[in-house]
Enzyme design. Structure first.
Site, short mmCIF file in Angstrom:
data_model
loop_
_atom_site.label_atom_id
_atom_site.label_comp_id
_atom_site.label_asym_id
_atom_site.label_seq_id
_atom_site.Cartn_x
_atom_site.Cartn_y
_atom_site.Cartn_z
N GLU A 167 1.33 -0.62 -5.25
CA GLU A 167 0.26 0.16 -5.04
C GLU A 167 0.08 1.55 -4.95
O GLU A 167 1.10 2.07 -4.02
CB GLU A 167 -0.85 -0.49 -3.93
CG GLU A 167 -2.27 -0.17 -4.17
CD GLU A 167 -2.57 1.32 -3.10
OE1 GLU A 167 -3.62 1.77 -3.37
OE2 GLU A 167 -1.87 1.85 -2.38
N HIS A 211 0.99 -1.17 0.15
CA HIS A 211 0.00 -0.10 -0.02
C HIS A 211 0.92 1.26 0.07
O HIS A 211 1.51 1.61 1.06
CB HIS A 211 -0.66 0.11 1.23
CG HIS A 211 -1.88 1.08 1.45
ND1 HIS A 211 -1.94 1.94 2.30
CD2 HIS A 211 -2.94 1.35 0.45
CE1 HIS A 211 -3.08 2.59 2.39
NE2 HIS A 211 -3.47 2.46 1.20
#
Length: 311
Positions: free
Chosen positions: A72, A45
């Site tokens: 990401e 993330h």
């Protein structure tokens, strides 16, 4: 290096890829990517954002070195039409800039320090090399990692970034990221995903959802944009409507510390040809709980913790 658990979905997930065990040797890279979505994906993330400034080259380098499945990032547009990796709509939280990111040119954004805030907030993790970290363009990310990484990109606040879909698809095509099975596009905005789908139907899409209690009745869960009913009311037809254009669902697991989805929800989504990716899970016990449910991937700021559990 890929890290997969043994939790596999029912055969036939993403049947559109038409990949059977025997045909796998002949699978195109894009078919192979879809096949890989049936097993477990470690999604870093905003990079290794628990260890370095989010969306910075340092965070991406670290996650890549660990061997995550996906890097990401949130993609936004500058006032002069460049694509940059930045999460918030405004600059204050993660840089020394002010105002909306979309009101600035790339040159203005490049002058900002997008790293020192991390050192101030995380003194125990502070690193002098983080100070002065630059906001990255999507091209810089692609030029650095190329075909050696997979990318999980969000069209962020499309209403503030008009044209972001066209610009993104152009860049993906220019860098040959689609047929090589290198990219997933995610958004909370269904219209944004459908635009991407119209521009290039080969790009695998992930519909993001956020479930929370209805303000008029906290016994009842609703979804933020209304793209599906709440988990208690969702039907096969609701999942299939998403599966018409997407290969997966990205969902929260908790709201205010309370679970909003169940193992049954995960299984039902999978039975309707949707992978289930859960965001953003940083606690090892919660990671293990969701692994036990058989989810297909987790977004985490601490990919190192997740990799430890899945090796």
């Amino acid at each position: 290096m890929q890290h997969h658990t043994t939790a596999f979905l029912p055969l036939g997930l993403f049947a559109g890829a038409l990949v059977s065990g025997s045909a796998l040797a002949d699978a195109t890279p894009l078919e192979q990517q879809l096949k890989d979505l049936e097993s477990f994906q470690v999604i870093a993330h905003r990079g290794a954002s628990g260890h370095a400034p989010e969306s910075s080259m340092a965070a991406l380098e670290l996650a890549h070195a660990w061997g995550v499945d996906y890097l990401e990032l949130d993609i936004q547009m500058t006032s002069d039409g460049e694509l940059v990796a930045f999460h918030d709509d405004t600059l204050e939280r993660t840089s020394n800039g002010e105002g909306h990111i979309n009101d600035h040119t790339l040159a203005e954004l490049k002058d900002l320090d997008a790293g020192s805030w991390f050192n101030e907030e995380n003194p125990e993790l502070a690193d002098d090399t983080f100070a002065g970290a630059e906001i990255l363009t999507l091209e810089e990310v692609f030029n650095r990692f190329g075909q050696d990484a997979r990318y999980y990109l969000e069209t962020k606040s499309p209403e503030l970034n008009p044209g972001v879909e066209e610009a993104l698809v152009r860049r993906l095509e220019a860098y040959d990221m689609i047929d090589t099975g290198r990219v997933l596009i995610q958004s909370f905005d269904q219209e944004s995903l459908l635009k991407i789908h119209d521009l290039n139907a080969s790009i695998p899409l992930i519909q993001l959802v956020w479930y929370y209690p209805d303000e008029n009745n906290d016994e009842r869960l609703v979804e933020w944009t209304g793209v599906t009913p709440g988990p208690d009311e969702i039907t096969d037809a609701d999942f299939q409507a998403v599966a018409d254009y997407a290969v997966g669902l990205g969902t929260n697991y908790l709201y205010d510390g309370e679970p909003v989805i169940t193992e049954d929800f995960v299984e039902q989504a999978q039975e309707n040809n949707l992978a289930v990716h859960v965001y953003t899970v940083n606690d090892a016990d919660e990671m293990q709980h969701l692994l036990d449910w058989g989810v297909n991937g987790l977004f985490t700021d601490y990919a190192d913790r997740l990799i430890e559990l899945t090796e």
